[in-house]
Design a protein around this motif. Sequence first.
Motif, PDB file in Angstrom:
ATOM      1  N   VAL A   1     -45.088 -40.097  59.233  1.00  0.00           N
ATOM      2  CA  VAL A   1     -43.647 -39.841  59.243  1.00  0.00           C
ATOM      3  C   VAL A   1     -43.315 -38.394  58.892  1.00  0.00           C
ATOM      4  CG1 VAL A   1     -41.420 -40.467  58.228  1.00  0.00           C
ATOM      5  CG2 VAL A   1     -43.118 -42.240  58.703  1.00  0.00           C
ATOM      6  N   SER A   2     -43.925 -37.874  57.847  1.00  0.00           N
ATOM      7  CA  SER A   2     -43.600 -36.503  57.429  1.00  0.00           C
ATOM      8  C   SER A   2     -44.055 -35.485  58.469  1.00  0.00           C
ATOM      9  CB  SER A   2     -44.230 -36.183  56.072  1.00  0.00           C
ATOM     10  OG  SER A   2     -45.645 -36.268  56.133  1.00  0.00           O
ATOM     11  N   GLY A   3     -45.282 -35.660  58.987  1.00  0.00           N
ATOM     12  CA  GLY A   3     -45.802 -34.727  59.983  1.00  0.00           C
ATOM     13  C   GLY A   3     -45.047 -34.811  61.292  1.00  0.00           C
ATOM     14  N   PHE A   4     -44.771 -36.035  61.743  1.00  0.00           N
ATOM     15  CA  PHE A   4     -44.040 -36.236  62.989  1.00  0.00           C
ATOM     16  C   PHE A   4     -42.617 -35.694  62.862  1.00  0.00           C
ATOM     17  CE2 PHE A   4     -41.555 -39.026  65.911  1.00  0.00           C
ATOM     18  CZ  PHE A   4     -42.121 -38.592  67.100  1.00  0.00           C
ATOM     19  N   GLY A   5     -42.003 -35.936  61.705  1.00  0.00           N
ATOM     20  CA  GLY A   5     -40.652 -35.422  61.471  1.00  0.00           C
ATOM     21  C   GLY A   5     -40.601 -33.901  61.505  1.00  0.00           C
ATOM     22  N   LYS A   6     -41.640 -33.270  60.941  1.00  0.00           N
ATOM     23  CA  LYS A   6     -41.720 -31.798  60.942  1.00  0.00           C
ATOM     24  C   LYS A   6     -41.822 -31.258  62.371  1.00  0.00           C
ATOM     25  CE  LYS A   6     -45.594 -29.997  59.642  1.00  0.00           C
ATOM     26  NZ  LYS A   6     -46.776 -29.594  58.837  1.00  0.00           N
ATOM     27  N   ILE A   7     -42.611 -31.944  63.198  1.00  0.00           N
ATOM     28  CA  ILE A   7     -42.773 -31.522  64.589  1.00  0.00           C
ATOM     29  C   ILE A   7     -41.467 -31.671  65.352  1.00  0.00           C
ATOM     30  CG2 ILE A   7     -43.885 -32.122  66.777  1.00  0.00           C
ATOM     31  CD1 ILE A   7     -46.394 -32.847  65.128  1.00  0.00           C
ATOM     32  N   VAL A   8     -40.798 -32.806  65.182  1.00  0.00           N
ATOM     33  CA  VAL A   8     -39.520 -33.031  65.873  1.00  0.00           C
ATOM     34  C   VAL A   8     -38.481 -31.996  65.445  1.00  0.00           C
ATOM     35  CG1 VAL A   8     -37.585 -34.643  66.141  1.00  0.00           C
ATOM     36  CG2 VAL A   8     -39.941 -35.491  66.257  1.00  0.00           C
ATOM     37  N   GLN A   9     -38.463 -31.680  64.150  1.00  0.00           N
ATOM     38  CA  GLN A   9     -37.535 -30.645  63.666  1.00  0.00           C
ATOM     39  C   GLN A   9     -37.795 -29.307  64.343  1.00  0.00           C
ATOM     40  OE1 GLN A   9     -37.759 -30.371  59.390  1.00  0.00           O
ATOM     41  NE2 GLN A   9     -36.896 -32.417  59.065  1.00  0.00           N
ATOM     42  N   SER A  10     -39.071 -28.945  64.498  1.00  0.00           N
ATOM     43  CA  SER A  10     -39.393 -27.669  65.151  1.00  0.00           C
ATOM     44  C   SER A  10     -38.962 -27.678  66.606  1.00  0.00           C
ATOM     45  CB  SER A  10     -40.892 -27.369  65.032  1.00  0.00           C
ATOM     46  OG  SER A  10     -41.658 -28.206  65.879  1.00  0.00           O
ATOM     47  N   LEU A  11     -39.080 -28.838  67.265  1.00  0.00           N
ATOM     48  CA  LEU A  11     -38.670 -28.947  68.663  1.00  0.00           C
ATOM     49  C   LEU A  11     -37.153 -28.820  68.814  1.00  0.00           C
ATOM     50  CD1 LEU A  11     -40.953 -31.899  69.869  1.00  0.00           C
ATOM     51  CD2 LEU A  11     -41.235 -29.471  70.373  1.00  0.00           C
ATOM     52  N   ILE A  12     -36.418 -29.286  67.806  1.00  0.00           N
ATOM     53  CA  ILE A  12     -34.950 -29.225  67.855  1.00  0.00           C
ATOM     54  C   ILE A  12     -34.428 -27.850  67.453  1.00  0.00           C
ATOM     55  CG2 ILE A  12     -32.817 -30.114  66.806  1.00  0.00           C
ATOM     56  CD1 ILE A  12     -34.274 -32.820  66.517  1.00  0.00           C
ATOM     57  N   ILE A  13     -34.982 -27.294  66.373  1.00  0.00           N
ATOM     58  CA  ILE A  13     -34.473 -26.035  65.823  1.00  0.00           C
ATOM     59  C   ILE A  13     -34.824 -24.837  66.710  1.00  0.00           C
ATOM     60  CG2 ILE A  13     -34.682 -24.412  63.884  1.00  0.00           C
ATOM     61  CD1 ILE A  13     -35.077 -26.889  62.074  1.00  0.00           C
ATOM     62  N   SER A  14     -36.017 -24.835  67.306  1.00  0.00           N
ATOM     63  CA  SER A  14     -36.479 -23.654  68.047  1.00  0.00           C
ATOM     64  C   SER A  14     -35.565 -23.239  69.204  1.00  0.00           C
ATOM     65  CB  SER A  14     -37.917 -23.853  68.528  1.00  0.00           C
ATOM     66  OG  SER A  14     -38.057 -25.027  69.284  1.00  0.00           O
ATOM     67  N   PRO A  15     -35.062 -24.162  70.049  1.00  0.00           N
ATOM     68  CA  PRO A  15     -34.168 -23.701  71.114  1.00  0.00           C
ATOM     69  C   PRO A  15     -32.822 -23.199  70.593  1.00  0.00           C
ATOM     70  CG  PRO A  15     -34.376 -26.089  71.178  1.00  0.00           C
ATOM     71  CD  PRO A  15     -35.394 -25.589  70.208  1.00  0.00           C
ATOM     72  N   ILE A  16     -32.339 -23.803  69.500  1.00  0.00           N
ATOM     73  CA  ILE A  16     -31.081 -23.333  68.897  1.00  0.00           C
ATOM     74  C   ILE A  16     -31.266 -21.916  68.369  1.00  0.00           C
ATOM     75  CG2 ILE A  16     -29.406 -23.734  67.041  1.00  0.00           C
ATOM     76  CD1 ILE A  16     -30.144 -26.732  67.242  1.00  0.00           C
ATOM     77  N   LEU A  17     -32.404 -21.706  67.715  1.00  0.00           N
ATOM     78  CA  LEU A  17     -32.735 -20.372  67.193  1.00  0.00           C
ATOM     79  C   LEU A  17     -32.882 -19.372  68.336  1.00  0.00           C
ATOM     80  CD1 LEU A  17     -33.345 -18.973  64.484  1.00  0.00           C
ATOM     81  CD2 LEU A  17     -35.751 -19.522  64.829  1.00  0.00           C
ATOM     82  N   ALA A  18     -33.523 -19.796  69.430  1.00  0.00           N
ATOM     83  CA  ALA A  18     -33.715 -18.916  70.585  1.00  0.00           C
ATOM     84  C   ALA A  18     -32.383 -18.506  71.202  1.00  0.00           C
ATOM     85  CB  ALA A  18     -34.588 -19.603  71.630  1.00  0.00           C
ATOM     86  N   PHE A  19     -31.458 -19.441  71.280  1.00  0.00           N
ATOM     87  CA  PHE A  19     -30.129 -19.123  71.826  1.00  0.00           C
ATOM     88  C   PHE A  19     -29.447 -18.064  70.962  1.00  0.00           C
ATOM     89  CE2 PHE A  19     -25.562 -19.553  72.168  1.00  0.00           C
ATOM     90  CZ  PHE A  19     -25.347 -19.720  73.532  1.00  0.00           C
ATOM     91  N   GLY A  20     -29.473 -18.283  69.639  1.00  0.00           N
ATOM     92  CA  GLY A  20     -28.814 -17.353  68.723  1.00  0.00           C
ATOM     93  C   GLY A  20     -29.453 -15.975  68.724  1.00  0.00           C
ATOM     94  N   VAL A  21     -30.789 -15.940  68.702  1.00  0.00           N
ATOM     95  CA  VAL A  21     -31.495 -14.655  68.696  1.00  0.00           C
ATOM     96  C   VAL A  21     -31.281 -13.925  70.020  1.00  0.00           C
ATOM     97  CG1 VAL A  21     -33.751 -13.538  68.575  1.00  0.00           C
ATOM     98  CG2 VAL A  21     -33.208 -15.410  67.011  1.00  0.00           C
ATOM     99  N   GLY A  22     -31.327 -14.670  71.128  1.00  0.00           N
ATOM    100  CA  GLY A  22     -31.088 -14.067  72.436  1.00  0.00           C
ATOM    101  C   GLY A  22     -29.707 -13.436  72.517  1.00  0.00           C
ATOM    102  N   PHE A  23     -28.721 -14.134  71.980  1.00  0.00           N
ATOM    103  CA  PHE A  23     -27.340 -13.611  71.959  1.00  0.00           C
ATOM    104  C   PHE A  23     -27.276 -12.306  71.153  1.00  0.00           C
ATOM    105  CE2 PHE A  23     -23.014 -13.172  70.532  1.00  0.00           C
ATOM    106  CZ  PHE A  23     -22.241 -13.659  71.592  1.00  0.00           C
ATOM    107  N   ILE A  24     -27.932 -12.304  69.987  1.00  0.00           N
ATOM    108  CA  ILE A  24     -27.907 -11.124  69.110  1.00  0.00           C
ATOM    109  C   ILE A  24     -28.662  -9.948  69.737  1.00  0.00           C
ATOM    110  CG2 ILE A  24     -28.710 -10.211  66.891  1.00  0.00           C
ATOM    111  CD1 ILE A  24     -28.243 -13.086  65.757  1.00  0.00           C
TER     112      ILE A  24
END
Length: 332
Positions: free
Chosen positions: A130-153
Amino acid sequence: MDTLLILTVLIVIGALAFDFINGFHDTANAIATSVSTKALTPRRAIILAAVMNFVGAMTFTGVAKTITKDIVDPFTLENGSIVILSALIAGIAWNLITWYYGIPSSSSHAIIGSIAGAAIAAAGFGSLNVSGFGKIVQSLIISPILAFGVGFIVYSIFKIIFKNNNLPKTNKRFRYIQIATAALQAYTHGTNDAQKAMGIITMALIANGYASSTDIPFWVQFSCALAMGLGTSVGGWKIIKTVGGKIMKIRPVNGVAADLTGAAIIFGATYIHLPVSTTHVISSSILGVGAAHRVKGVKWGTAQRMIITWFITLPISGTLAAITYYILDLFF
């Protein structure tokens, strides 16, 4: 030849096939901007990406170890061979379906969702780490949001720095820079995506008693790097067309901003041993750059279709893997 060995061989072949397909499915994203701006011809872009993918795949193994142990425990995985083989079949099937329709879906989502779905079918939800799988899913969700924001900046900074420059001359210079950024993005893609197949093979070796640690054998690393490099050399023209032109009209300055953003996010994830979707990161960085350039210039309909595909990939691939597991379990 005993059944366990046959299954192990099938898994190795399936994982290399997945990496090969990943090469022409996902690497298209890494070179799409450089092709669309004519910084590189398609042939040169694919050769460059194939070489850089191979080099990137030979550089790191941290993500592979995460895949090996953080979704399920390979040392206690019930019917491990059938679980892993089912996951590969489902992941490959979804990749080929989305490739056929030119949809830039995520190979990472597909294989991670497939492993989870097959494991749940075999031994219930308790089989998941659960902890490892949750960490992976979080990275999959956060990374595109971060990419959008960084790309904009990043592109907003570019606009300030080059606002008084002659646009044709600026784009000509950036076209040369984009060759380097395309190579960098292809390299970072190799550092993250090729490792997923390495992790799957190592997981199977452990589950079947052919390995006793999560260290990635050199032959596994080399063969996966080679499979991805060869897959890249085949190319993914449909996805290049979608990412390179159907999100926004990309100019060299846009392409450099998007490439730098994508490479930074992907390599950052590799450095902390987390798998991310290179498809999501690269597409999101282009969306962020496009929004900074001109919001109305972004083809949000295409973006919406891509986002829907991103969200449905995990559950669909997981369901496909579960069904495949039930079928294979009848024969093994």
